[in-house]
Each structure stands twice: as C-alpha cells, then as structure tokens.
Design an enzyme around this catalytic site. Structure first.
Site, PDB file in Angstrom:
ATOM      1  N   GLU A  72       1.524  -0.511  -5.032  1.00 33.75           N
ATOM      2  CA  GLU A  72       0.556   0.512  -5.393  1.00 33.75           C
ATOM      3  C   GLU A  72       1.328   1.824  -5.440  1.00 33.75           C
ATOM      4  OE1 GLU A  72      -3.193   3.113  -3.784  1.00 33.75           O
ATOM      5  OE2 GLU A  72      -1.550   2.490  -2.492  1.00 33.75           O
ATOM      6  N   ASP A  89       0.832  -1.194   0.000  1.00 29.59           N
ATOM      7  CA  ASP A  89       0.000   0.000   0.000  1.00 29.59           C
ATOM      8  C   ASP A  89       0.878   1.260   0.000  1.00 29.59           C
ATOM      9  OD1 ASP A  89      -2.728   1.058   0.409  1.00 29.59           O
ATOM     10  OD2 ASP A  89      -1.905   1.831   2.274  1.00 29.59           O
TER      11      ASP A  89
HETATM   12  C1  NOJ Z   1      -4.464   3.057  -0.657  1.00 31.18           C
HETATM   13  C2  NOJ Z   1      -5.600   2.107  -0.478  1.00 31.18           C
HETATM   14  O1  NOJ Z   1      -5.876   1.481  -1.702  1.00 31.18           O
HETATM   15  C3  NOJ Z   1      -6.757   2.900   0.068  1.00 31.18           C
HETATM   16  O2  NOJ Z   1      -7.933   2.143   0.067  1.00 31.18           O
HETATM   17  C4  NOJ Z   1      -6.393   3.404   1.434  1.00 31.18           C
HETATM   18  O3  NOJ Z   1      -7.410   4.242   1.931  1.00 31.18           O
HETATM   19  C5  NOJ Z   1      -5.094   4.174   1.408  1.00 31.18           C
HETATM   20  N1  NOJ Z   1      -4.059   3.545   0.633  1.00 31.18           N
HETATM   21  C6  NOJ Z   1      -4.560   4.376   2.801  1.00 31.18           C
HETATM   22  O4  NOJ Z   1      -4.046   3.162   3.297  1.00 31.18           O
END
Ligand code: NOJ
Ligand code: CA
Length: 561
Positions: free
Chosen positions: A243, A201
């Site tokens: 991500e 993440d």
């Molecule tokens: C990216 C995640 O995909 C999202 O859902 C989340 O709110 C944020 N990161 C914070 O962790």
C-alpha cells in the site's frame, strides 16, 4: 509453459473478519464463520483472499493497531482456527495474503508499554522519541481533521513519541536492526502458518527516516529488498503487495528496477483518475495515468481496485478534478473525509445504477494489473453514513433476508447491518442474488470467470487505441501471439466509434467474448462500432481458435514473461 507468478493473473478478494460472518453468535465475525463461507468465495471464482488485520488488538483502528503480532485476537478465534482456514483455502486452490501492519503498533503492545515505562529498556529505542516538542509536531497527519498531531507527549515516559497515524499507534523505529529482525520474524511466522504473502500497510512510512529533526524523510529502499529476499527464501511464491500512494516517478524505486523489491502495489494513480473518468466521461487523464504507470519490471504487477476499506483518496487529482468527483459522487460534506476523499461504497456513489456499476467493474477488471475486489461489492452493498469516518463502508456482509442479514444470531451485531431502503439486507443479499441469473452476484461471477480466461490482461503489454472520442477508452493487450481489445464508453449517451485495432496490418474479426455481437473489419481493416450508454465490450482479436495460435514465449529471454 507459464512461469508461476500466480499474482499476475489472480483475482483478489478483500475482507475483514469482523464483518464477514459470525459463527459463535457474539456479534463479531470470526474464522469459523469465514470457513463456512469459503465455498461461496470459491464459487465466486476468486483465487486469493486478502484478510484485514486479525491479530490481538484493542481494535481502535479496525485492527490496524496490533498488540500481539503472534496471535489471533480471541474475538476472531485461535491460531488453530487460522491454520484450519489456510488449510481449507489451500484445498480449494485459494491463496491467502494478510495485512502486515508494521509501521506502528498499538500503544497497548507490550513493547510500547516497556518502552514508555523504562528508559533503559531495550524497547525504548524500538519507538521514536523526542525530549522536547518537535517543531513539526502539527505536520504530516494522515487523517487531517480527526488526528491533531504526529507527536504526542507521554507522561509516563516524560517524552514525546512519533505517530504518523492516530496517537494510539506509536511508530516503530524501523531503522533499529533489532526491530527489523523482529519484523522478519513476524513474516516468517505467518508464512509458516500458510500465508502466501502480505498486503504491507503504509509502506512509504515504514521505510521513511523518522525522528524529531527529520524534515524531509528519505526512504530506505534497501529495506524493501531485504523483506523481499526474506519472504521469498521462506516461500518461493510469497508476494509483497504494497500500500503506497506514491507518485509515478517513484514506482520503480518501490518495484526495484530489477524487480527485486515489492512484487505488487496498488495503483492509486489509476484509481483516482478512473473515478474522475467515471464522474466526467473524460478518459484523457485516465489514459495518461495508465501511460505513466506503465514502466515496471516484467515480474512486477499492479493491483487494480475501485473501492477498499478506506476512503476513496482523491489527493493526487488537481483541485478542479477533485471537485468534479466530489460533485458527482460525494456532494454532501458528510460523504467526504479527511479533506481529500469520499467515504462511500461504490454502488451508492453510482446511484445504484446497474449499467454504471457494471461499466466500472468491467473497466477495473480489464485495466493492466490484477483486480482486487472489496467484499460486498459483488452484490452491490451500500454504506451507512451515520457511522463515523471510514466505518460507514465496513458494515457486515449481507448474506440473506434473515435477521441481521444472516450475518449473526446475536441481537446486537458489533457493527449494525444495513437495513431498510434500497441497500438494506432485505433487498440486497447474496441468497436472493444467487437464485437470480441476472443478479449483480452472478454477473460478477461470470466476469471473474472471463477475466481468468484472459491472461493477456495480467501478463501482456497494452496499448491505448485511438477512438476519436474522449468518452470511450480502448485498450489492446498482446501476449504470446494472442490479442484482446476492450472498449468502455463512460458516457450516458450512445456513440459510434471507428477503431483501428492497430494490429500491424492484420485485418481481423473481433470476436465478442460476452455476447453474440461480433465485429467485422471494413475494407481498410477498421471497425465501426456503436457503443450504448455506459457500454463495454471485450473482444478477442481473430477467432476463438486463439489458443491454437498462442506461442510458448514472448519477446527475448529475460525481456518479458
Ligand atoms: C492504511 C490502512 O489501510 C488504514 O485502514 C489504516 O488506518 C492505516 N493504514 C493505519 O494503519
Ligand atoms: Ca463471533
């Protein structure tokens, strides 16, 4: 011989525990429920599951606010259930990757509690503090419109703490060596329990310099290499799927020039331009996005996707392009989010038009990379815009036409199941679609099966072929003496194209993989094809004896895989 980079030709399915299947009847999905649905997923043909966060959490951001990295939230089950689950996946040849949320913790994490209550605690420096309000406190919010600042005053600590996301998600001080060591320990723990990698993440924020006086945070790319080394020593086939919604010029920093950082990244650049192409039938910017994201080490891979659990982020498009996508797929303010995106699911965006949904998925499955499907999209699920923010596209899976879509026996599911109307569980559900050979579910199953038989897409090189028409995108893949040509017409009108498959003088038949509609070349070796509105074609170059022609290697040693 195929080098065992399993992620090169995988099909990844993303789901969240809370909305998949509730076995114990408390209204929240759980591991027992997921276990009972594994055969469904196996039958669908996916080869890897990506689970959203399921560790102990106050669940203020769907689990992206972790309060204990070494436990399963009791609402979902126990560590015992988790190991049963990874074992059951292994039995079926399915790999599991899990979200790794380490940019921040929940403010309820014992580390943060210790940090805020005691300035002398070793945990104080695990977070990012400032004695006075930093000048840039109202800058850099990830959720504009909802999130007010990136620094919040904590009365207990009598200091300000940094949070890139919501204020209940204090950022970890990832530059602290002890924090770094703990993060590796967390990865090691879950690898030991059977996971084959992590969807990491918020990677750009994990590796960014953090602090009150940081105005232009530099990335600490060395961290990625150390994560990579660690996971691969613990488990050779473990992957990091990042991500990172970054600019193409930074791609190689994240993959590492020698392929020594992240194995995979989601291709946000292609994702946004793909939606622009679907909205306008102009494939030019998509073709450009494919070209600029092409350079990458041979072992690196893109994750391609249509929708995920977040909003469709259109922040990388020009203002004009973004407005075109809004106009086509999210014209109402209530459908938009954070001034940059659309929060709807795919099927409603495409007006439940089966031709367009198939086109979108066919395109996604044939773009360079490994496809990542969002649960429920395989049956064309809708959204519930009465729910706040991104929750509208996170409603329970619709299994049958039984009460609450067969998701739960509870009268009060934690998140309401979509009911009534075009997308209600009464009409859209897995059980009905399972029985109908023409359903979206069975179409998806067939396309997954075909995609797995086309390793050229996952492993090979691609070229964009000229079609002379901006609405038709043609890609040719080559790998180990096998070739594939895929065509997509993004327009609502049929058209004719003349195609040179660019096979260096070869004049081959194109064998259609999805229907009997093959194509013979003319005397000059060109193909004349009529594409119907929203039509798509998957062709093999040459006959179906292609496997007999496949070679054992590709390119010079070390150059390719
Ligand atoms: C990216 C995640 O995909 C999202 O859902 C989340 O709110 C944020 N990161 C914070 O962790
Ligand atoms: Ca439950």
């Amino acid at each position: 011989m195929i080098r065992d980079l399993w992620y090169k030709n995988a099909v990844i399915y993303n789901l969240s525990l809370s909305t998949f299947m509730d076995a114990n009847g408390d209204g929240i999905g759980d591991f027992q429920g997921l276990l009972r649905r594994l055969d469904y997923l196996h039958g669908l043909g996916v080869t890897c599951l990506w689970l959203g966060p399921f560790q102990t959490s106050p669940l203020k951001d769907d689990g992206y606010d972790v309060a204990d990295y070494y436990n399963v939230d009791p609402r979902y089950g126990t560590l015992g259930d988790f190991v049963e689950f990874t074992h059951a996946c292994e039995q079926r040849g399915i790999r599991v990757i899990i979200d790794l949320v380490i940019n921040h913790t929940s403010d309820q994490h014992p580390w943060f509690k210790a940090a805020r209550s005691d300035p002398d605690s070793k945990y104080r420096d695990w977070y990012v503090w400032s004695d006075s309000k930093p000048e840039n406190a109202d800058q850099g919010m990830v959720f504009p419109g909802v999130q007010k600042s990136t620094w919040t005053y904590d009365r207990e600590a009598k200091a300000w703490y940094f949070h890139r996301f919501y204020k209940f998600q204090p950022d970890l001080n990832t530059a602290n060596p002890e924090v770094h060591a703990e993060l590796l320990k967390i990865m090691g723990f879950w690898i030991q329990l059977g996971v084959a990698g992590f969807r990491m993440d918020a990677v750009p924020f994990i590796i960014a310099e953090k602090g009150a006086d940081v105005t232009k945070p530099k990335e600490q790319f060395g961290m990625l290499r150390s994560f990579r080394e660690f996971v691969q020593w613990r488990r050779g086939d473990a992957v990091l799927l990042a991500e990172a919604n970054i600019l193409p010029e930074d791609d190689l920093e994240y993959f590492g020039v020698d392929g020594d950082r992240c194995h995979m990244m989601f291709n946000f650049q292609v994702n946004q331009h793909l939606f622009y192409a679907l909205a306008t039938a102009d494939t030019g910017p998509l073709a450009k996005a494919l070209e600029v994201t092409k350079p990458r080490p041979a072992t690196a891979q893109w994750g391609t996707f249509l929708r995920n659990h977040d909003e469709l982020d259109l922040g990388r498009l020009t203002e004009e392009q973004r407005q075109a996508v809004f106009a086509a797929f999210g014209p109402d303010k209530s459908m938009q989010l954070y001034d940059r995106g659309i929060r709807r699911r795919l099927a409603p965006m495409l007006h439940a038009d089966r031709r367009r949904i198939e086109l979108a998925y066919s395109l996604m499955f044939t773009l360079p990379g490994t496809p990542v499907i969002r649960y429920g999209d395989e049956i064309g699920m809708g959204d519930d815009l009465s729910l706040p923010e991104r929750n509208c596209a996170r409603t329970p899976m619709q299994w049958s036409d039984e009460p609450h879509g067969g998701f739960t026996k509870s009268d009060e599911p934690d998140s309401p199941v979509i009911s009534g109307g075009v997308f209600g569980y009464e009409r859209i559900n897995a059980a009905i679609q399972r029985r109908d050979p023409e359903s979206m579910l069975n179409w998806t199953e067939r396309i997954i099966r075909m995609r797995k038989e086309c390793p050229e897409i996952g492993w090979g090189d691609f070229r964009i072929l000229k079609t002379g028409r901006p609405e038709v995108l043609a890609l040719r893949y080559d790998w180990r003496n096998n070739g594939l040509v895929v065509l997509h017409n993004l327009s609502d009108k049929p058209c004719e194209i003349v195609l040179d498959v660019d096979g260096h003088g070869e004049t081959c038949r194109l064998v259609n993989l999805l229907s009997e509609d093959h194509s013979e070349p003319d005397a000059e070796g060109r193909h004349r094809l009529v594409m119907e509105a929203y039509g798509y074609r998957w062709f093999r170059v040459g006959g179906l004896d292609y496997l007999l022609r496949r070679t054992e290697a590709n390119g010079k040693p070390g150059e390719n895989v």
